[in-house]
Design a protein around this motif. Sequence first.
Motif, mmCIF file in Angstrom:
data_model
loop_
_atom_site.group_PDB
_atom_site.id
_atom_site.type_symbol
_atom_site.label_atom_id
_atom_site.label_comp_id
_atom_site.label_asym_id
_atom_site.label_seq_id
_atom_site.Cartn_x
_atom_site.Cartn_y
_atom_site.Cartn_z
ATOM 1 N N TYR A 124 0.801 -1.223 0.000
ATOM 2 C CA TYR A 124 0.000 0.000 0.000
ATOM 3 C C TYR A 124 0.836 1.277 0.000
ATOM 4 C CZ TYR A 124 1.438 -0.681 4.789
ATOM 5 O OH TYR A 124 2.204 -0.901 5.909
ATOM 6 N N PHE A 126 2.459 4.669 -0.224
ATOM 7 C CA PHE A 126 2.102 5.821 -1.045
ATOM 8 C C PHE A 126 3.286 6.360 -1.843
ATOM 9 C CE2 PHE A 126 3.477 7.636 3.008
ATOM 10 C CZ PHE A 126 4.321 8.661 2.602
ATOM 11 N N ARG A 306 -4.509 4.993 1.386
ATOM 12 C CA ARG A 306 -4.561 5.874 0.224
ATOM 13 C C ARG A 306 -4.086 5.098 -1.001
ATOM 14 N NH1 ARG A 306 -1.005 10.863 1.394
ATOM 15 N NH2 ARG A 306 0.183 9.511 2.782
ATOM 16 N N ILE A 311 -0.779 2.775 -7.271
ATOM 17 C CA ILE A 311 -1.093 1.985 -6.077
ATOM 18 C C ILE A 311 -2.482 1.370 -6.176
ATOM 19 C CG2 ILE A 311 -1.264 2.009 -3.559
ATOM 20 C CD1 ILE A 311 0.499 4.459 -3.566
ATOM 21 N N TYR A 343 -10.007 7.401 -4.463
ATOM 22 C CA TYR A 343 -9.037 8.242 -3.752
ATOM 23 C C TYR A 343 -9.349 9.703 -3.994
ATOM 24 C CZ TYR A 343 -4.675 10.410 -2.253
ATOM 25 O OH TYR A 343 -3.751 11.204 -1.619
ATOM 26 N N SER A 345 -7.458 13.344 -3.198
ATOM 27 C CA SER A 345 -6.206 13.946 -2.717
ATOM 28 C C SER A 345 -6.417 15.287 -2.020
ATOM 29 C CB SER A 345 -5.233 14.132 -3.885
ATOM 30 O OG SER A 345 -5.793 14.994 -4.873
ATOM 31 N N ARG A 350 -7.604 13.535 2.602
ATOM 32 C CA ARG A 350 -6.872 12.386 2.051
ATOM 33 C C ARG A 350 -6.373 11.433 3.133
ATOM 34 N NH1 ARG A 350 -0.842 14.367 0.386
ATOM 35 N NH2 ARG A 350 -0.418 15.687 2.184
#
Length: 403
Positions: A124, A126, A306, A311, A343, A345, A350
């Motif tokens: 995961y 980021f 996230r 991802i 997602y 941002s 976020r």
Amino acid sequence: MAPPKHLGRLAEERRVRRAKEEDIAARDVSTLSEMDGPPEEAAPGIDGERRRGRGALSNAAGRFEPRAREAFDDGWQSLDDLPAFRTSVTVERARTIINRNESPDVGFDRSINPYRGCEHGCVYCFARPTHAYHGLSAGLDFETQLFAKADAPELLAKELARPGYEPRTIALGINTDAYQPIEREWRLTRRILEVLSDFGHPVGIVTKSALVLRDLDILAPMAERGLVKVALSVTSLDHKLARLMEPRAATPMRRIETIRQLSAAGVPTAVLVAPVVPAVTDAEMERILDAAAAAGASEAGYVMLRVPLEIRDLFKEWLLAHFPDRYRHVLTLLKELHGGKEYDSTFGKRMTGSGPYAWTLARRFEIAVERLGLNRRHTRLTTRAFTRPPRTGQQLSLFGEDA
């Protein structure tokens, strides 16, 4: 008695949303019935033995590359001869080492990352998409083709010695873990800490590694001067699940024991329940906080999962392989967190998301923190000890300033 009209409307909206989610996930879920072997081995072109001990299941080309690549078996068993993914480290010569940011939802404005890529292999992570800037994949390349900023300590000393530099807490190892396995050999993080200690500069460390205990001889004296705090990131207390998500990070119990030893040595410690993966790790929030508080952590925080850029597909692939029964439910909750998107941002959203599910997690966290006595006081690091040590051959000023 008939239910209120607004409840009927909400139920209908929920039914429509569920139907859409089923349509979106149907194609991916239907492939499970066609798999002859375990789901984990279904990643196209990447055999399980070749990626043993790695988090990602595939290695798609970076998003800036003009061509996509995919390993393809032509029937002559040509893939059988491919070597396993091995870790390689390339020296990177950086011009500066302190990264600046203006994000309002993180607690620092500068950071240091001595390494690019991370051998921990957290599926995961980021930071995975940053490997695309090197023409590499966010998948297995991110875990195996690493970069070390070999002159990071020297660059840091130069930047701190500049007359106009104003000290504020530096976050160490935020993008990739500063205590990942290659630190045992390269020792860049240790040398950076030595520079920060010499300058009396405050630093905050976030890690998943017990290797941080190696540097207690530096961290404990810095803690006495109010210059350091350490946060251990704990995603799950389930050993098997942690190994699937974070194959080369320290085991959950070793991280809890690291909190214990740091606290016993007088180093302020925190626990980060990060990331919280909906329908996979969210039920463990209270257990993680309980264990960390019992080990001596004084502060706590949490961050939601996230899935920006590459991802998203890497995580979906991992989820479908290991938790096919939860695939649709996890994606539904992710979209609920981000207003219908997987997602968002937007600053302020976020890290935590929004909506009923996000609200419930936040309340659970607050109740547990209050019950355990966490976050009653936040350790504030000081800049009062900051000084520029004289360089070799430099004459000291009569008035205590740099000559």
